[in-house]
Enzyme design. Sequence first.
Site, PDB file in Angstrom:
ATOM      1  N   LYS A 251       0.878  -1.175   0.000  1.00 46.46           N
ATOM      2  CA  LYS A 251       0.000   0.000   0.000  1.00 46.46           C
ATOM      3  C   LYS A 251       0.913   1.222   0.000  1.00 46.46           C
ATOM      4  CE  LYS A 251      -3.819   2.300   2.363  1.00 46.46           C
ATOM      5  NZ  LYS A 251      -3.429   3.608   1.884  1.00 46.46           N
ATOM      6  N   ARG A 256      -3.715   8.879  -5.641  1.00 41.44           N
ATOM      7  CA  ARG A 256      -4.278   8.031  -6.686  1.00 41.44           C
ATOM      8  C   ARG A 256      -4.253   8.756  -8.022  1.00 41.44           C
ATOM      9  NH1 ARG A 256      -8.647   3.918  -5.016  1.00 41.44           N
ATOM     10  NH2 ARG A 256      -8.766   2.636  -6.884  1.00 41.44           N
ATOM     11  N   ARG A 271      -8.431  11.059  -7.917  1.00 41.29           N
ATOM     12  CA  ARG A 271      -9.632  10.325  -7.484  1.00 41.29           C
ATOM     13  C   ARG A 271     -10.815  11.254  -7.331  1.00 41.29           C
ATOM     14  NH1 ARG A 271      -7.646   7.834  -1.977  1.00 41.29           N
ATOM     15  NH2 ARG A 271      -9.776   7.768  -1.223  1.00 41.29           N
ATOM     16  N   GLU A 301      -1.080   4.445  -8.104  1.00 35.17           N
ATOM     17  CA  GLU A 301      -0.726   5.348  -7.006  1.00 35.17           C
ATOM     18  C   GLU A 301       0.604   6.014  -7.377  1.00 35.17           C
ATOM     19  OE1 GLU A 301      -2.725   5.729  -4.389  1.00 35.17           O
ATOM     20  OE2 GLU A 301      -1.517   6.405  -2.699  1.00 35.17           O
ATOM     21  N   PHE A 342      -1.772  -0.590 -10.262  1.00 38.02           N
ATOM     22  CA  PHE A 342      -2.338  -1.759  -9.593  1.00 38.02           C
ATOM     23  C   PHE A 342      -3.649  -2.255 -10.202  1.00 38.02           C
ATOM     24  CE2 PHE A 342      -3.388   1.961  -6.912  1.00 38.02           C
ATOM     25  CZ  PHE A 342      -4.773   1.943  -7.018  1.00 38.02           C
ATOM     26  N   LYS A 424      -7.526  -2.546   3.140  1.00 41.95           N
ATOM     27  CA  LYS A 424      -6.244  -1.921   3.476  1.00 41.95           C
ATOM     28  C   LYS A 424      -5.860  -2.304   4.898  1.00 41.95           C
ATOM     29  CE  LYS A 424      -8.905   2.262   4.352  1.00 41.95           C
ATOM     30  NZ  LYS A 424      -9.246   3.601   3.987  1.00 41.95           N
TER      31      LYS A 424
HETATM   32  P1  AMP Z   1      -6.967   5.094   2.113  1.00 41.34           P
HETATM   33  O1  AMP Z   1      -6.536   6.315   1.368  1.00 41.34           O
HETATM   34  O2  AMP Z   1      -6.340   4.966   3.461  1.00 41.34           O
HETATM   35  O3  AMP Z   1      -8.475   4.924   2.104  1.00 41.34           O
HETATM   36  O4  AMP Z   1      -6.416   3.808   1.305  1.00 41.34           O
HETATM   37  C1  AMP Z   1      -6.815   3.488   0.024  1.00 41.34           C
HETATM   38  C2  AMP Z   1      -5.883   4.122  -0.982  1.00 41.34           C
HETATM   39  O5  AMP Z   1      -4.617   3.492  -0.990  1.00 41.34           O
HETATM   40  C3  AMP Z   1      -6.333   3.983  -2.411  1.00 41.34           C
HETATM   41  O6  AMP Z   1      -7.327   4.916  -2.731  1.00 41.34           O
HETATM   42  C4  AMP Z   1      -5.050   4.233  -3.188  1.00 41.34           C
HETATM   43  O7  AMP Z   1      -4.897   5.625  -3.416  1.00 41.34           O
HETATM   44  C5  AMP Z   1      -3.974   3.787  -2.228  1.00 41.34           C
HETATM   45  N1  AMP Z   1      -3.188   2.612  -2.657  1.00 41.34           N
HETATM   46  C6  AMP Z   1      -1.853   2.489  -2.478  1.00 41.34           C
HETATM   47  N2  AMP Z   1      -1.404   1.322  -2.941  1.00 41.34           N
HETATM   48  C7  AMP Z   1      -2.480   0.657  -3.468  1.00 41.34           C
HETATM   49  C8  AMP Z   1      -2.648  -0.624  -4.087  1.00 41.34           C
HETATM   50  N3  AMP Z   1      -1.630  -1.463  -4.289  1.00 41.34           N
HETATM   51  N4  AMP Z   1      -3.906  -0.961  -4.481  1.00 41.34           N
HETATM   52  C9  AMP Z   1      -4.960  -0.127  -4.286  1.00 41.34           C
HETATM   53  N5  AMP Z   1      -4.843   1.087  -3.691  1.00 41.34           N
HETATM   54  C10 AMP Z   1      -3.624   1.487  -3.276  1.00 41.34           C
END
Ligand code: AMP
Length: 566
Positions: A251, A256, A271, A301, A342, A424
């Site tokens: 992650k 994004r 996004r 990302e 990804f 996540k």
């Molecule tokens: P959060 O921002 O904490 O809701 O986590 C989700 C976000 O992690 C996604 O919207 C992406 O921007 C980011 N992200 C980073 N690495 C990945 C990955 N390998 N697959 C999907 N999302 C990812």
Amino acid sequence: MKYLKLAELYESLSATTKRLEKIEILSKFLKEVNESDREILYLLLGDIYPEYNEKKIGISSQLAIKAISKSTGTAKEKVVKEWKSIGDLGKVAEKLTKNKRQSTLQSNKSLSTEKVLENMKKLPELEGKGTVDKKISLITELLASASPIEALYLTRTLIGDLRIGIQESTIREAMNKAFFKGEASEKIQDAINKTNDLAVVFDLARKGDEKDLGKLHLEIGKPIKVMLAEKAKTIKEGFETVGKPCAIEYKYDGFRLLIHKKGEKVFLFTRRLENVTKQFPEVIDYIKKYVKGDSFILDSEAVGFDKKTKEYKPFQSVSQRIKRKYDIEKIKNELPIEINVFDILYYEGKSLLHEPFKKRTELIRKLIENHPYKIIHSKQIITDDEKKAEAFYKQALKDRQEGVMMKNLDAPYEPGRRVGNMLKIKPEERDLDLVITGGEYGTGKRSGWVSSFILSCYADGKYLEIGKVGTGFKEKEEEGVSFKGLTEKIKPLITEEKGKNVKIKPKIVVSVTYQEIQKSPTYSSGFALRFPRFTALRPDKSPSEATTLKEVEKDFEKQKRNWLYG
Ligand code: AMP
């Protein structure tokens, strides 16, 4: 259509909080909307264009006050006074319009939705000298021929605070009820996902034939909403939710980026559906050089790294590149990014939204030539072994990434949905992304600035308060985000002002750390944060992507468990 008819619809929608009743009222209304009035669908969400269009009405309360003053012949000071006592600027416009009517006995020149859209669409087009006056006269023209109830909803639409409790999903269900006897919810959602345009979907839906909906396609250059992830606490819990085996990926802590390509043309979107193509010229190069194929849509990302040490840097350090409009070349060299791909949603003319993730991720690996510090496919393992998964998670943290994502191999790509097929996992959950929905002006050395910001989490189309933050800000703007800087950002978003307190349109997302979540009757979410501290602005996130109430509840439960079991 007469605008009065729409205003009356708004009124009956806001008279009930029950979703099913709203759907019923709206479905009856939609049956009466004909093809030429399809843009009314945007007005139902308080917009004038589909969501992906970056042109927004964007009128501040201050400007609306001037227009109300002019259209009703009321002194500006009186409008402001009414605003401070009533709170809602729409209600102020309604009251003052009523007063004017009584004194002048003026008959209502009937206002049409076409005229409302025509004038409102001119607002974001205006630029340069005299803009403010021109905007005021466009708005005044509408307000002057409005009845009280029309003035109420015109004002609320202008300042972006419609308050009728309608979301995209309510409109979807109303269309479903009106034209498909409630049996085409998924098909309509699929059409919305692909076009991101309610008027286009409505146009086909009103004919009542499901097959028509299937004719809509993804289009290169038109951004769609991204799929969002739910949280899991542990690898074990992750496996329970997404199944075994699953894909586990790093992650990355960046922002994004949706990448569209067709022939020589590349488009980049955040996004939030903003077009940021100009801000990242190097990415266009990487896409043309290192990704095979003529047309595709990739989900990725973008992560910042230090150009000397090549160490990855947290999101905050590159966030300024998203909005930057000048000196692009310079900042490109100072703050380089790496693209981690990804997902893939479209390839050579075909939508892949319904293909299983396994197929999509395999395709990425075929198409992308890995070039570290430029573009790579995200680091991934596919496993059913918890030990291997844990080791991978540890390695991700060692490599300075935020954690891991666990993905169901059979899952489709569901735009705009927060899904349990993609999870996540981060070690410390003590940080939240919250929306600023209010504030309080400071006193003494901080007078003139908002020095305490009300934070809210997201729950089914609503924003529920969870606390106030006043620490973590810098005294000087050069050092980071200051009270002054943030006050300036929120000023145009103020919808209500009473004494020192202001209400703010939910637009700005911030990251906040805290020491503890407590149950609390003080805030509408039922929770409060102990020692919240501002850490960063999140211009890459839209308010509906903020931490949800459900996630707060989960964090609260987790915290309780940690106390009990150490
Ligand atoms: P959060 O921002 O904490 O809701 O986590 C989700 C976000 O992690 C996604 O919207 C992406 O921007 C980011 N992200 C980073 N690495 C990945 C990955 N390998 N697959 C999907 N999302 C990812």
